[in-house]
Design a protein around this motif. Structure first.
Motif, PDB file in Angstrom:
ATOM      1  N   VAL A  27       5.589  -2.283  -6.899  1.00  0.00           N
ATOM      2  CA  VAL A  27       5.054  -2.544  -5.563  1.00  0.00           C
ATOM      3  C   VAL A  27       4.090  -1.442  -5.151  1.00  0.00           C
ATOM      4  CG1 VAL A  27       7.072  -3.820  -4.762  1.00  0.00           C
ATOM      5  CG2 VAL A  27       6.972  -1.345  -4.436  1.00  0.00           C
ATOM      6  N   ALA A  28       3.299  -1.752  -4.128  1.00  0.00           N
ATOM      7  CA  ALA A  28       2.365  -0.772  -3.584  1.00  0.00           C
ATOM      8  C   ALA A  28       3.134   0.395  -2.978  1.00  0.00           C
ATOM      9  CB  ALA A  28       1.489  -1.429  -2.526  1.00  0.00           C
ATOM     10  N   GLU A  29       2.494   1.554  -2.964  1.00  0.00           N
ATOM     11  CA  GLU A  29       3.123   2.771  -2.464  1.00  0.00           C
ATOM     12  C   GLU A  29       3.660   2.604  -1.039  1.00  0.00           C
ATOM     13  OE1 GLU A  29       4.157   5.503  -3.737  1.00  0.00           O
ATOM     14  OE2 GLU A  29       4.595   6.516  -1.839  1.00  0.00           O
ATOM     15  N   THR A  30       2.936   1.865  -0.210  1.00  0.00           N
ATOM     16  CA  THR A  30       3.382   1.674   1.174  1.00  0.00           C
ATOM     17  C   THR A  30       4.800   1.123   1.239  1.00  0.00           C
ATOM     18  OG1 THR A  30       1.110   1.001   1.570  1.00  0.00           O
ATOM     19  CG2 THR A  30       2.616   0.777   3.402  1.00  0.00           C
ATOM     20  N   MET A  32       7.156   1.377  -1.147  1.00  0.00           N
ATOM     21  CA  MET A  32       8.146   2.105  -1.945  1.00  0.00           C
ATOM     22  C   MET A  32       9.237   2.768  -1.094  1.00  0.00           C
ATOM     23  SD  MET A  32       8.544   1.955  -5.079  1.00  0.00           S
ATOM     24  CE  MET A  32      10.128   2.668  -5.462  1.00  0.00           C
ATOM     25  N   PRO A  33       8.861   3.509  -0.025  1.00  0.00           N
ATOM     26  CA  PRO A  33       9.924   4.120   0.781  1.00  0.00           C
ATOM     27  C   PRO A  33      10.872   3.081   1.386  1.00  0.00           C
ATOM     28  CG  PRO A  33       7.794   5.084   1.311  1.00  0.00           C
ATOM     29  CD  PRO A  33       7.524   3.901   0.444  1.00  0.00           C
ATOM     30  N   LEU A  34      10.336   1.902   1.733  1.00  0.00           N
ATOM     31  CA  LEU A  34      11.184   0.856   2.320  1.00  0.00           C
ATOM     32  C   LEU A  34      12.171   0.304   1.330  1.00  0.00           C
ATOM     33  CD1 LEU A  34       8.292   0.429   3.957  1.00  0.00           C
ATOM     34  CD2 LEU A  34       9.666  -1.425   4.853  1.00  0.00           C
ATOM     35  N   LEU A  36      13.325   1.866  -1.268  1.00  0.00           N
ATOM     36  CA  LEU A  36      14.356   2.877  -1.520  1.00  0.00           C
ATOM     37  C   LEU A  36      15.376   2.909  -0.373  1.00  0.00           C
ATOM     38  CD1 LEU A  36      12.088   5.735  -2.950  1.00  0.00           C
ATOM     39  CD2 LEU A  36      13.597   4.207  -4.236  1.00  0.00           C
ATOM     40  N   ASN A 182       3.074 -13.667  -1.321  1.00  0.00           N
ATOM     41  CA  ASN A 182       2.016 -12.663  -1.150  1.00  0.00           C
ATOM     42  C   ASN A 182       1.829 -12.335   0.329  1.00  0.00           C
ATOM     43  OD1 ASN A 182       1.442 -12.539  -3.889  1.00  0.00           O
ATOM     44  ND2 ASN A 182      -0.163 -14.087  -3.782  1.00  0.00           N
ATOM     45  N   LEU A 185       4.637 -10.283   1.749  1.00  0.00           N
ATOM     46  CA  LEU A 185       4.521  -8.878   1.327  1.00  0.00           C
ATOM     47  C   LEU A 185       3.440  -8.170   2.144  1.00  0.00           C
ATOM     48  CD1 LEU A 185       4.864  -9.261  -2.548  1.00  0.00           C
ATOM     49  CD2 LEU A 185       6.383  -7.940  -1.067  1.00  0.00           C
ATOM     50  N   ARG A 186       2.345  -8.887   2.439  1.00  0.00           N
ATOM     51  CA  ARG A 186       1.270  -8.299   3.229  1.00  0.00           C
ATOM     52  C   ARG A 186       1.741  -8.001   4.651  1.00  0.00           C
ATOM     53  NH1 ARG A 186      -2.542 -12.649   0.429  1.00  0.00           N
ATOM     54  NH2 ARG A 186      -3.290 -11.330  -1.259  1.00  0.00           N
ATOM     55  N   VAL A 189       3.927  -4.889   4.513  1.00  0.00           N
ATOM     56  CA  VAL A 189       3.128  -3.674   4.367  1.00  0.00           C
ATOM     57  C   VAL A 189       2.557  -3.243   5.723  1.00  0.00           C
ATOM     58  CG1 VAL A 189       0.954  -2.782   3.413  1.00  0.00           C
ATOM     59  CG2 VAL A 189       2.500  -4.031   1.953  1.00  0.00           C
ATOM     60  N   ALA A 190       2.242  -4.235   6.552  1.00  0.00           N
ATOM     61  CA  ALA A 190       1.623  -3.925   7.839  1.00  0.00           C
ATOM     62  C   ALA A 190       2.647  -3.632   8.932  1.00  0.00           C
ATOM     63  CB  ALA A 190       0.728  -5.081   8.270  1.00  0.00           C
ATOM     64  N   VAL A 192       5.948  -2.012   8.509  1.00  0.00           N
ATOM     65  CA  VAL A 192       7.045  -1.359   7.799  1.00  0.00           C
ATOM     66  C   VAL A 192       8.124  -0.796   8.719  1.00  0.00           C
ATOM     67  CG1 VAL A 192       5.685  -0.798   5.762  1.00  0.00           C
ATOM     68  CG2 VAL A 192       5.723   0.786   7.661  1.00  0.00           C
TER      69      VAL A 192
END
Lengths: 406, 272
Positions: A27-30, A32-34, A36, A182, A185-186, A189-190, A192
């Motif tokens: 996944v995109a870096e944005t 990743m923290p979520l 985890l 998709n 997920l977008r 990302v926006a 979070v």
């Protein structure tokens, strides 16, 4: 198939979220923290008996579990072989197995203090289940659905709206389930900070494949107990339909270490596996790749571009499959077969007439394999098929194909 | 290893100005026009060229870049052709750094080893692969570094101080700071936040930090260039391509020029 057989098939995924080479966190870096954060929150919830107790309460009194294990006597007689049982998850509240997972994820979202729920949906069953649970807990709910699917599944769109959800059409790409994913997920990302993404199948980045499997495993655990009560022993085979693969994984997982139990996952062969874009059988007709956060079998062209699958069932036409299924296929613990639109349609009709059960087109694919398999087996062979959804949503599609005007 | 990217940023540091990093999709709207677009970018003021590898399902991109990818695929763009575009570009330009940006699946299907070999041969300097976080470094990042390519990572507003060391560990070339929470080309960056975050990330890395996602105008570029080592412009250029097409979606005589004009305009902002 040359791999050394593990001591247990039920220990995956590893700490990187892998089942063999499948799964992972692509996944995109944005995000990743979520992801985890979610992994940790799920670990904590799993270890907290009060979480399971709360979930069990809702499963019993709101969803209507346990679902019956029903002996399909007339179908058994008709096929003249194996003794066929249906695990009747179509009797759940909202009419499919999807709600098992949604209840788990929504309770987890509440525990994490998330204030907004998003989901993707193909046929609309997961969307309806998510909208239902959100209504129950007063959470705002946004469901992404491909524009094409919105047109195909109008009743479910209206259901979601009645339940207070906002249905947003996915207008990009092929405008079906993969594009809805998709878009979800977008959105995530926006948004979070406050949003929980409730994925509907055993796919996506780790920990989703594991988490959704765990929530759906109630199907297999009940089946085991019920079969012991009815027949005094384990079943000999399990059959379930596979799109992303959540109902199948829910039934299969508790039985993976019972080596005597044969396991069959049935993919959608659409117009036939030999057609290039006319099926949705990711394992039978695809190969490993990376999409939507995980490595798994995908339908794609030689350049790695994703191909839109086809199936008569909008719930099965996803171009991927859960990573644990990909692994079970590679090591040979489960058998992945397929059924065409035509076979599913005739199984659908047979089930209506012999058992008085209108199945969804998804389990009709599983049933199509039961019809092939059961006559070749002895009468003391115990076979369980997951009747994972009811067919009310599909009557328009079926009428259309049969040339009936409603 | 020193790549063209390292050389470029060292030179810009001496000059005392920020880099303009331009993104266009390879093969958008067709191979020939795409080559014409990138060939004119350095002259228009681009310091680094990012070339998008088209993918059917670009989950971190907004509608503009997704549409560009689909246009390219429709016109027959493949990974092979993307690498050929770089080869063709390199025939005339030996200095401008070229970065390939995209998603992992087309690379994975091409074959990681073969891709790295062919990319290096074509004259690629770095890679940005959106769906490969540090947790998946073994897949492509480590092999790319071994092959002599920079692996440029995205840092985002969610990359907090705890996570930053992991993100930067195997990053090289530069850091691409995603200035907004969201997809490409939609929200405008909040300049105050950008400044604070760039300053914060600088405590974790000595690499140049370029800021992108949502940069559309010379004024925004100018403001960002004050605090960052570079400004990335993507969706705005891709939109310029889209606006120049005819009704059939084909390139016109104006297509390459429209992109170059916009780059020139933004370049003035960056070096002002």
């Amino acid at each position: 198939m040359n791999n050394i057989e593990p001591n247990s098939f039920r220990t995956g995924p590893d700490e990187k979220g892998l089942f063999g080479i499948y799964g992972g966190r692509f996944v995109a870096e944005t995000l990743m923290p979520l992801i985890l954060e979610l992994e940790q929150a799920y670990k904590d919830a799993k270890a907290d008996p009060s979480f399971q107790k709360e979930l069990d309460g809702f499963l019993e009194h709101y969803v209507g579990r346990p679902s019956p294990l029903y002996f399909a006597e007339r179908l058994t007689e008709h096929l003249g072989g194996a003794k066929i049982y249906f695990k009747r998850d179509e009797l759940n509240h909202t009419g499919a197995h999807k709600i098992n997972n949604v209840m788990g994820q929504i309770l987890l979202a509440r525990r994490m203090g998330k204030k907004r729920i998003i989901a993707e949906t193909g046929a609309g069953q997961h969307g309806v289940a998510t909208a239902t649970a959100c209504a129950r807990f007063g959470l705002p709910c946004v469901v992404y659905m491909g524009e094409v699917d919105i047109e195909r599944q109008k009743p479910n769109v209206f259901r979601m709206k009645l339940l207070g959800a906002e249905v947003i059409p996915a207008k990009s790409g092929s405008r079906t389930l993969k594009d809805a994913l998709n878009e979800a997920l977008r959105d995530w990302v926006a948004n979070v900070e406050d949003t929980f993404y409730c994925i509907g199948t055993v796919a996506g980045p780790h920990p989703y494949p594991e988490m959704v499997r765990d929530f759906q495993s109630v199907i297999g655990r009940e089946t085991k107990r019920q079969m012991m009560e009815r027949e005094g022993r384990l079943p000999d085979s399990l059959v379930a339909a596979i799109g992303g693969g959540s109902n199948a994984m829910g039934l299969f997982h508790p039985f993976l270490d019972d080596r005597s139990v044969a396991i069959y996952g049935v993919e959608a062969a659409g117009h036939g596996i030999h057609t290039k874009t006319g099926h949705a059988a990711s394992i039978t007709g695809g190969r490993p790749g990376i999409l939507h956060g995980n490595r798994t079998y995908l339908l794609m062209d030689d350049d790695g571009q994703i191909i839109e699958g086809h199936s008569i069932s909008a719930g099965l036409d996803y171009p991927g499959i859960g990573p644990e299924h990909a692994w079970l296929h590679d090591i040979g613990r489960a058998n992945y077969v397929s059924a065409t639109d035509k076979e599913a349609l005739s199984a659908f009709q047979l089930c209506c007439k012999l058992e008085g059960i209108i199945p969804a087109l998804e389990p009709a694919h599983a049933l199509a394999h039961v019809i092939k398999l059961a006559p070749t087996l002895p009468k003391d062979h115990l076979m369980v098929m997951n009747m994972c959804g009811r067919g009310d949503k599909d009557i328009f599609t079926v009428a259309d194909i049969l040339g009936v005007k409603l | 290893m020193t790549t063209r990217i390292d050389v470029k940023f060292a030179a810009l540091k001496k000059e005392g100005r920020a880099a303009l990093v331009t993104f266009v999709t390879a093969g958008d709207p067709d191979y020939k026009t795409s080559l014409k677009i990138i060939e004119g970018l350095p002259k228009a003021g681009a310091d680094v060229i990012e070339f998008g590898m088209p993918f059917t399902d670009p989950m971190a991109d907004g509608p503009a870049i997704q549409a560009a990818g689909l246009r390219a695929l429709k016109s027959g763009q493949t990974m092979k052709k993307t690498l050929k575009l770089v080869t063709d570009f390199r025939k005339k330009d030996k200095e401008t750094p070229v970065v390939l940006m995209g998603y992992y699946n087309p690379i994975y299907v091409y074959g990681v080893e073969k891709f790295l070999e062919d990319a290096k041969k074509a004259g690629v300097d770095g890679l940005i692969v959106v769906d490969l976080p540090p947790e998946e470094d073994d897949e492509l990042c480590i092999p790319a570094l071994k092959a002599g390519l920079n692996f440029i990572r995205l840092a985002t507003p969610t990359t907090d101080d705890k996570r930053a060391p992991a993100v930067f560990r195997n990053t090289s070339g530069f850091v691409y700071y995603v200035s907004v929470l969201g997809i490409t080309g939609t929200k405008a960056p909040d300049l105050k936040n950008v400044k604070a975050n760039v300053k914060r990330l600088k405590t974790h890395t000595l690499l140049p930090i370029c800021v992108g996602f949502g940069v559309k105008s010379a004024d925004q570029a100018k403001a960002i260039a004050k605090d960052a080592d570079g400004v990335v412009v993507g969706s705005a250029l891709v939109n310029a391509v889209a606006a120049s097409l005819n009704k059939q979606g084909k390139a016109t005589a104006k297509t390459a020029g429209a992109v170059h004009r916009l780059v020139k305009d933004i370049a003035r902002g960056v070096s002002a």
